[in-house]
Design an enzyme around this catalytic site. Structure first.
Site, short mmCIF file in Angstrom:
data_model
loop_
_atom_site.label_atom_id
_atom_site.label_comp_id
_atom_site.label_asym_id
_atom_site.label_seq_id
_atom_site.Cartn_x
_atom_site.Cartn_y
_atom_site.Cartn_z
N GLU B 58 0.81 -1.22 0.00
CA GLU B 58 0.00 0.00 0.00
C GLU B 58 0.84 1.27 0.00
O GLU B 58 0.45 2.29 -0.54
CB GLU B 58 -0.96 0.00 1.19
CG GLU B 58 -2.12 -0.99 1.06
CD GLU B 58 -1.76 -2.39 1.55
OE1 GLU B 58 -0.59 -2.65 1.88
OE2 GLU B 58 -2.68 -3.25 1.58
N PHE B 120 -11.49 -8.33 13.34
CA PHE B 120 -10.38 -8.71 12.45
C PHE B 120 -10.08 -7.56 11.49
O PHE B 120 -10.97 -7.04 10.84
CB PHE B 120 -10.74 -9.99 11.68
CG PHE B 120 -9.66 -10.37 10.70
CD1 PHE B 120 -8.38 -10.68 11.14
CD2 PHE B 120 -9.91 -10.40 9.33
CE1 PHE B 120 -7.37 -11.02 10.25
CE2 PHE B 120 -8.92 -10.74 8.43
CZ PHE B 120 -7.64 -11.05 8.90
N GLN B 121 -8.83 -7.18 11.42
CA GLN B 121 -8.36 -6.09 10.57
C GLN B 121 -9.06 -4.77 10.86
O GLN B 121 -9.26 -3.95 9.97
CB GLN B 121 -8.47 -6.47 9.09
CG GLN B 121 -7.55 -7.63 8.75
CD GLN B 121 -7.29 -7.79 7.28
OE1 GLN B 121 -8.15 -7.54 6.46
NE2 GLN B 121 -6.09 -8.23 6.93
N LYS B 170 -17.73 -1.63 5.78
CA LYS B 170 -18.17 -2.55 4.74
C LYS B 170 -19.70 -2.56 4.60
O LYS B 170 -20.21 -2.67 3.48
CB LYS B 170 -17.66 -3.96 5.06
CG LYS B 170 -17.74 -4.88 3.86
CD LYS B 170 -16.98 -6.17 4.10
CE LYS B 170 -17.14 -7.10 2.91
NZ LYS B 170 -16.41 -8.35 3.10
N MET B 486 24.28 9.46 2.70
CA MET B 486 23.99 10.66 3.47
C MET B 486 24.20 10.42 4.97
O MET B 486 24.67 11.30 5.69
CB MET B 486 22.56 11.13 3.19
CG MET B 486 22.24 12.51 3.71
SD MET B 486 23.39 13.77 3.11
CE MET B 486 22.49 14.45 1.73
C1 LIG Z 1 12.33 5.72 5.52
C2 LIG Z 1 13.60 6.39 5.91
N1 LIG Z 1 14.41 5.82 6.83
C3 LIG Z 1 15.57 6.42 7.17
C4 LIG Z 1 15.95 7.60 6.62
C5 LIG Z 1 17.26 8.27 7.03
N2 LIG Z 1 18.16 8.36 5.85
C6 LIG Z 1 18.32 9.48 5.14
S1 LIG Z 1 19.33 9.30 3.82
C7 LIG Z 1 19.64 7.70 4.24
C8 LIG Z 1 20.59 6.88 3.42
C9 LIG Z 1 20.16 6.72 2.00
O1 LIG Z 1 21.04 5.84 1.35
P1 LIG Z 1 20.97 5.63 -0.20
O2 LIG Z 1 19.58 5.39 -0.63
O3 LIG Z 1 21.95 4.60 -0.61
O4 LIG Z 1 21.37 7.07 -0.77
P2 LIG Z 1 22.81 7.79 -0.77
O5 LIG Z 1 22.78 8.78 0.34
O6 LIG Z 1 23.86 6.76 -0.62
O7 LIG Z 1 22.84 8.47 -2.09
C10 LIG Z 1 18.94 7.34 5.39
C11 LIG Z 1 19.02 6.03 6.03
C12 LIG Z 1 15.06 8.18 5.68
N3 LIG Z 1 15.32 9.35 5.10
N4 LIG Z 1 13.92 7.55 5.33
#
Ligand SMILES: Cc1ncc(C[n+]2csc(CCOP(=O)(O)OP(=O)(O)O)c2C)c(N)n1
Ligand SMILES: [Mg+2]
Lengths: 180, 591
Positions: B58, B120-121, B170, B486
């Site tokens: 979803e 349920f659900q 429903k 990042m």
């Molecule tokens: C759902 C979610 N969980 C955690 C984060 C924290 N976060 C921000 S950037 C990142 C790393 C992203 O890695 P990648 O997709 O390989 O991109 P890169 O920075 O290497 O280009 C994380 C874990 C987030 N933004 N979103």
């Protein structure tokens, strides 16, 4: 100056807090109070007092009175955030308009015999509190007024055998002929 | 009762839902079935006006609908079941709320008599989604359904757009009631978004602009949301005034990247010239942006010498983070139109030659420079190559979240609005792939590319299966640095280079994965591979997973260190270990 390592700017601003009373006219529909309360908890605003009741049942209108504390910027935010909720018609800051009356009602139960009982009754009279229930060893007083008057009365009752208090929270209305 | 049976407006709740979708011009919905929405799926089966795109999760439906909405300006529509179906929608709803994307999400609910019984659900969908929607409704009576559905579309798409949820038990879907087509009275009388700006405020703004010596225009996603006309007016305003313009991440494309007054994006990873212009300006015109903390840096040192004009449709955006001098509440397009008219009638182009000369010096610092290499692909280079390869194509870009997202914003030039879909406010990894699906559904013949990261892409990877099923030839261009880049960058800068759990261990083989999904896998390892591989990616009319191996340890610059002001940016040329450590003083020293 040296903030800890963080992706956020962590220094908080410390403007002085103010207390404001807001009147909020809302469509009385399921969940509307949860929305208002959720806004306050979700955004970290304070609720000092909150009262709500349907005021115009044929139009399904409820009036919520909220007493809140925050910096002027936060109070401004609170009003805008309330105002943009779909079921909210109007938000009026009763503190800014300066022409409003605020009242609260409390029921105060006091238990005691002898001198303290007499003293409680005497003070109640001075505060224009009414006796709405009595036994040989207790009274329930009903008192209306602004919140500080009620708090003062409760403080006076404490050494005289205060048992419990029920307060309604603040209701506010503007002076003069106009509605909100 | 007998006459009612001939009334074409008598129908089941489930039929009303499909009818309302048709009445609102909805051509596509994204969804996933389950017990509590089966009556609606039954109606969908028996008609052909609305096409249903079956996702694999979803969350994918939600982001796809966001991509659809952002690339078309029309609301995205989602249909999911009760319980887990609804809770899986929480992320995209929150994402859409933060980025002001119009979504209409219909959720199934357990029958009314079971609500509150831990059936349920069952879950408290309106309770859970209350803080992540613009508004939501639980419909207990089939005769309220038409009104609520029409109101839902209205609320989602007007004022500051946003997501809404309509929760339909429903039994209400089965019950027969009276439908009516959309009408004005369907809307809460208490909901009256303001569109037209105050004339006196607009005059004040024009007076400030006309007298400016060091002006800047700072635009945001609100201009995009206000429709193509608003972007046109913004461009005209830039021409008429000759002012420099920068934009937020969300606002890219409203003013063309090739436009001569373009400074590039501003903010934490914005260009030096954009941030210095913001810092040194004397008049700032903010249109449809919200002074978010990634934009302002240190708020008490934000653009200290400027008078600020703020155009926004949402009064709660005014004075929230930054105090402004001339707030104008209204629709960006509407207000820009009025502002232009007054400016043209009453003001003339201010002489700001000296200001442009100063800006030219900042520009000359070349803040987006990076070291080229013949051995490894630099991520910035990969984006530049991708940009070149897509020129002349009708291209839409989505992204995931991380360094690749920032590089995409810095190095891909957007000429038009609605071409750039990224998760700005919430920063949702996993957004880009399903968003690309949604964009491709809306624009079947266009080139739709998700600029992805190796970690992000794994969050919603399952939607490749949707792409294959519906023959949606999306291109997933993975800047594979084998890191959550990042996160690693922040750990290097702020946490003593202790790379706690930011290495992408056990990465799948993306080419084989593509094969398993039945789409096309492409890999580029050396800079020399890129041209050919990109050409192939663009040529093939099937979904592609492109594994672009890039330099593992490249960091994203320029950057405003946390707690610093716009004029304290760290530039790539200066980002030696010592300089970085000094810039982040207060953080842990770099080793
Ligand atoms: C759902 C979610 N969980 C955690 C984060 C924290 N976060 C921000 S950037 C990142 C790393 C992203 O890695 P990648 O997709 O390989 O991109 P890169 O920075 O290497 O280009 C994380 C874990 C987030 N933004 N979103
Ligand atoms: Mg990565």
């Amino acid at each position: 100056m040296n903030q800890p390592a963080s992706a956020y700017f962590l220094e908080e601003r410390h403007d002085p807090n103010e207390t404001h009373t807001l009147s909020v006219l809302v469509q009385n529909e399921p969940g509307v109070l949860a929305r208002v309360i959720g806004l306050f908890s979700g955004r970290g605003y304070n609720i000092d007092s909150l009262t709500v009741s349907e005021t115009e049942s044929h139009k399904h209108l409820s009036r919520i009175t909220i007493v809140t504390t925050g910096t002027p910027t936060v109070i401004e935010q609170i009003k805008h955030q309330l105002d943009r909720m779909i079921p909210v018609y109007r938000v009026v800051d009763m503190t800014i308009t300066g022409r409003s009356i605020e009242r609260e009602l409390a029921m105060v139960k006091v238990r005691g015999r002898g001198d303290s009982r007499v003293e409680a009754l005497r003070l109640a009279d001075a505060f224009r509190a009414r006796v709405i229930d009595a036994t040989t060893e207790s009274f329930v007083f009903e008192i209306t007024g602004n919140s500080s008057k009620i708090s003062q009365f409760i403080d006076l009752m404490r050494p005289l055998g205060l048992v419990e208090v029920a307060r309604t929270g603040v209701a506010a209305i503007g002076r003069g002929p106009e509605g909100m | 009762m007998t006459d009612k049976s001939n009334d074409p407006n008598q129908m089941t709740g489930a039929a009303m839902i499909v009818r309302a979708l048709i009445d609102h011009g909805v051509q596509h919905i994204f969804g996933y079935p389950g017990g509590a929405v089966l009556p609606i799926y039954d109606e969908i089966f028996q008609q052909s006006d609305v096409e249903h795109i079956l996702v694999r999760h979803e969350q994918g439906a939600g982001h796809a609908a966001e991509g659809y909405a952002r690339s078309t300006g029309r609301p995205g529509v989602v249909l999911v079941t009760s319980g887990p179906g609804a809770t899986n929608m929480v992320t995209p709803l929150t994402d859409a709320l933060m980025d002001s994307i119009p979504l209409v999400c219909i959720t199934g609910q357990v029958p009314t008599h079971l609500i509150g019984n831990d059936a349920f659900q069952e879950c408290d969908t309106v309770g859970i989604t209350r803080p992540c929607t613009k508004h939501n409704w639980l419909v207990r009576d089939v005769n309220d359904l038409a009104k609520v559905l029409h109101e839902a579309f209205y609320v989602a798409t007007t004022g500051r757009p946003g997501p809404v949820v309509v929760d339909v038990p429903k039994d209400v879907q089965f019950a027969v009631g009276t439908y009516h087509p959309p009408r004005k009275s369907d809307v809460h009388v208490s909901y009256t978004p303001r569109v037209k700006g105050d004339a006196a405020q607009i005059r004040k703004a024009v007076a400030l602009l006309a007298a400016a010596k060091r002006p800047v225009i700072y635009s945001g996603g609100g201009v995009i949301n206000a429709g193509p006309e608003a972007s046109k007016l913004l461009r005209e305003l830039v021409d008429v005034t000759g002012f420099p313009i920068t934009s937020t991440l969300m606002g890219l494309g409203a003013y063309p990247a090739t436009g001569k007054n373009w400074l590039g994006m501003l903010g934490m990873h914005g260009t030096y010239e954009a941030n210095m212009t913001m810092h040194g300006c004397d008049v700032m015109l903010c249109v449809g942006a919200r002074f978010d903390d990634r934009i302002t840096g240190r708020t008490d040192a934000f653009s200290p010498g400027s008078k600020k004009i703020h155009i926004d449709i949402d009064p709660s955006s005014i004075n929230k983070n930054i105090h402004v001098d001339v707030p104008i509440i209204g629709d960006a397009g509407n207000v820009l139109g009025d502002l232009l008219q007054v400016f043209k009638a009453e003001a003339k182009k201010p002489d700001i030659k000296a200001w442009w000369q100063e800006i030219a010096k900042w520009r000359a610092r070349n803040s987006l420079a990076y070291k080229k290499s013949n051995d490894v692909i630099l991520p910035q280079y990969a984006i530049q190559k991708l940009f070149e390869a897509t020129r002349g194509h009708d291209t839409y870009i989505t992204t995931e979240v991380g360094q690749h997202q920032m590089w995409a914003a810095q190095f891909f030039g957007f000429e038009e609005p609605h071409r750039w879909m990224t998760s700005g406010g919430l920063g949702t990894m996993g957004y880009g792939l399903p968003a690309a699906l949604g964009v491709q559904v809306a624009h079947p013949d266009s080139l739709v590319i998700d600029i992805a990261g190796d970690a992000s892409v794994q969050m919603t990877m399952q939607e490749m299966s949707t792409a294959v099923q519906f023959e949606l030839p999306i291109k997933i261009f993975i800047l594979n640095n084998q890191y959550m880049g990042m996160v690693r960058q922040w750990q290097q800068l702020l946490h003593g280079n202790r790379l706690s759990h930011s290495y992408s261990e056990a990465l799948p083989d993306f080419v084989k994965l593509a094969d398993a999904f039945g789409c096309v896998g492409i890999q580029a390892i050396k800079p020399g591979d890129l041209d050919g591989a990109l050409k192939e990616m663009i040529k093939v009319k099937r979904p592609v997973l492109f594994d672009c191996r890039v330099a593992a340890l490249e960091n994203c610059f320029p950057m405003i260190p946390s707690g610093k002001a716009h004029n304290e940016m760290l530039l790539p040329a200066e980002a030696t270990d010592e300089a970085t450590a000094a810039a982040f003083a207060g953080g842990k020293a770099l080793v």
